[in-house]
Write a protein that holds these residues in place. Sequence first.
Motif, PDB file in Angstrom:
ATOM      1  N   PHE B  36      15.601  29.284  15.229  1.00  7.92           N
ATOM      2  CA  PHE B  36      15.808  28.029  15.943  1.00  7.92           C
ATOM      3  C   PHE B  36      16.688  28.300  17.162  1.00  7.92           C
ATOM      4  O   PHE B  36      17.861  28.653  17.024  1.00  7.92           O
ATOM      5  N   ALA B  37      16.104  28.182  18.347  1.00 11.12           N
ATOM      6  CA  ALA B  37      16.870  28.386  19.579  1.00 11.12           C
ATOM      7  C   ALA B  37      17.134  27.040  20.238  1.00 11.12           C
ATOM      8  O   ALA B  37      16.211  26.233  20.408  1.00 11.12           O
ATOM      9  N   LEU B  38      18.364  26.816  20.556  1.00 13.26           N
ATOM     10  CA  LEU B  38      18.763  25.573  21.225  1.00 13.26           C
ATOM     11  C   LEU B  38      19.123  25.924  22.666  1.00 13.26           C
ATOM     12  O   LEU B  38      20.005  26.755  22.917  1.00 13.26           O
ATOM     13  N   VAL B  39      18.408  25.315  23.613  1.00 17.57           N
ATOM     14  CA  VAL B  39      18.574  25.700  25.016  1.00 17.57           C
ATOM     15  C   VAL B  39      19.123  24.516  25.811  1.00 17.57           C
ATOM     16  O   VAL B  39      18.528  23.425  25.798  1.00 17.57           O
ATOM     17  N   LEU B  40      20.230  24.750  26.494  1.00 18.29           N
ATOM     18  CA  LEU B  40      20.793  23.720  27.371  1.00 18.29           C
ATOM     19  C   LEU B  40      20.088  23.824  28.721  1.00 18.29           C
ATOM     20  O   LEU B  40      20.196  24.850  29.411  1.00 18.29           O
ATOM     21  N   ALA B  41      19.354  22.797  29.074  1.00 21.44           N
ATOM     22  CA  ALA B  41      18.570  22.807  30.319  1.00 21.44           C
ATOM     23  C   ALA B  41      18.826  21.507  31.060  1.00 21.44           C
ATOM     24  O   ALA B  41      18.115  20.521  30.857  1.00 21.44           O
ATOM     25  N   PRO B  42      19.851  21.486  31.919  1.00 24.76           N
ATOM     26  CA  PRO B  42      20.200  20.217  32.580  1.00 24.76           C
ATOM     27  C   PRO B  42      19.113  19.698  33.523  1.00 24.76           C
ATOM     28  O   PRO B  42      19.014  18.501  33.738  1.00 24.76           O
ATOM     29  N   ASP B  43      18.312  20.601  34.077  1.00 23.53           N
ATOM     30  CA  ASP B  43      17.275  20.174  35.021  1.00 23.53           C
ATOM     31  C   ASP B  43      15.946  19.989  34.281  1.00 23.53           C
ATOM     32  O   ASP B  43      15.353  20.966  33.801  1.00 23.53           O
ATOM     33  N   PRO B  44      15.430  18.753  34.163  1.00 20.90           N
ATOM     34  CA  PRO B  44      14.190  18.517  33.404  1.00 20.90           C
ATOM     35  C   PRO B  44      12.997  19.295  33.960  1.00 20.90           C
ATOM     36  O   PRO B  44      12.141  19.753  33.195  1.00 20.90           O
TER      37      PRO B  44
END
Lengths: 267, 233
Positions: B36-44
């Motif tokens: 399970f990888a959780l990725v912070l991606a502020p730009d949609p």
Amino acid sequence: MNSHAAIAPSLLARIGAPVRRRAAFLLLMASLGLGVLREAALGDAWRRPVRAEFRRVLREAAGGGFSTIAVTAALIGLGLVSQAIYWLGEAGQEGIVGTVLVTVLVRELAPVLVGFVLLGRSGMVAIVELGAMQAGGQLRALQGMGLDPFRLLVLPRVAAFAVTGFTLGIIFVLIALLTGFVAGSLLGVVQLSLFGFLDAVLRAMGARDFLLFPGKLVMIGALVGLTSTITGLSARRGDSTATLLPRGFLRGVLAVLLCSALLSLAV
Amino acid sequence: MSATTERATVLLMEAAHAETEEETGVFDLRLGAGEFALVLAPDPARAALFADLAGGTVAAASGRVLFLGQDWARVPHDVADALRGRIGRVFHEGGWVPHLSMATNVLLPLLHHTRAPEGEARDRAADLARAFGLPGLPLGWPHASPSGDRARAACVRAFLGEPSLLILESPLMEGRVPDLMARLRDAIAAARSRGAACLWLTASALVWDDPGLPATERLRLTDFGLRAERPAR
């Protein structure tokens, strides 16, 4: 010299851009048309969602277009068929009523009018639906889920429009002939029974007419489907219904008229 | 990362993609079964591009992206579509076909990619819908459904059919459906226990930092690609 060099490409680009755009559209029509023919023959292309979409579009196009076609055909029956019966009777030419109706109504008028009704009633809906999907990013989602937009959106629409064109065309001619016959009977100018009248029309049809009439209806229906889906799916950034609908309408009208004229000349 | 080498690899990204001439992102990620990888991606937009790279609908400029051992760049078009049937996705912009009902939308991928009887598919979708807090399979139209219902229905569509990989783009709609978190966590745990990998992209630092989410990796999506990074706790 430098300014000439700068202006020349710009001028050429301005002249060439619309030519290239129209040529690209025609090539796209041809390639997607061939794609539809190829995919329609593949059993694997007709999966459950594609079949469901075909049924939905067919129901909306044929069912929804029926009343418009019935009214238009009744008006044509009153305005054209009964007048043809009346004036040919006045001129003592009752014997060519069938030939005139086949030439004018069956070969030329019915396919074109059915094409216009199909374009206005269902083609415009397809443009709006697919244009909204293109603008809203739903095509990206379909691809992301492994659903080919061509198979799911283009193939069932073009096939359903082709079937609808044929169905509505037959209904159109039947209603126009019946209305014209009834109007002519009420005016007291018809000397034949209903079956005699229909028999005269059928006898006036040659082998080529039996090929041309259904061929035109199917081709015109498919072309309306193709122009509508391509216009919707090729919506660019900044396009809205105000720009898409006139573009799609113009393309559809040209496709219907060109197809009708070329097939009439060819057959 | 050591555990990943022992598990069957579900997604392998060793790729670079240039968004602009100046910015080339490097994406290096290996997700094994159950990870399970959780990725912070502020730009949609960047998150969508990354999700499309992982799903094979956008080609990498260089390198390779493998899903279940198949290189997206090398598999034929129809095989790639069939492989995408093994991926459950939640799309940032919804991805609802506007002229189809919510129920049809939810069932669309399963009915397309499998031969499961429709009645059975509906029953499974209805069970999942209840698990995500809906009263049953949603029957309305996408434009007429509340955003919370659409978020839950998007999860139903993604988890239906037991996919091998889940790619979830902002499934909580940036915190607008907070009560979905616990249900989604349970669903992810169940999917991981049967061997599915999960890639969750979020624009919310709070979600990314949430210790309740048992991610095996926490990454950040930047101008230069994926960066492994520990949350600041």
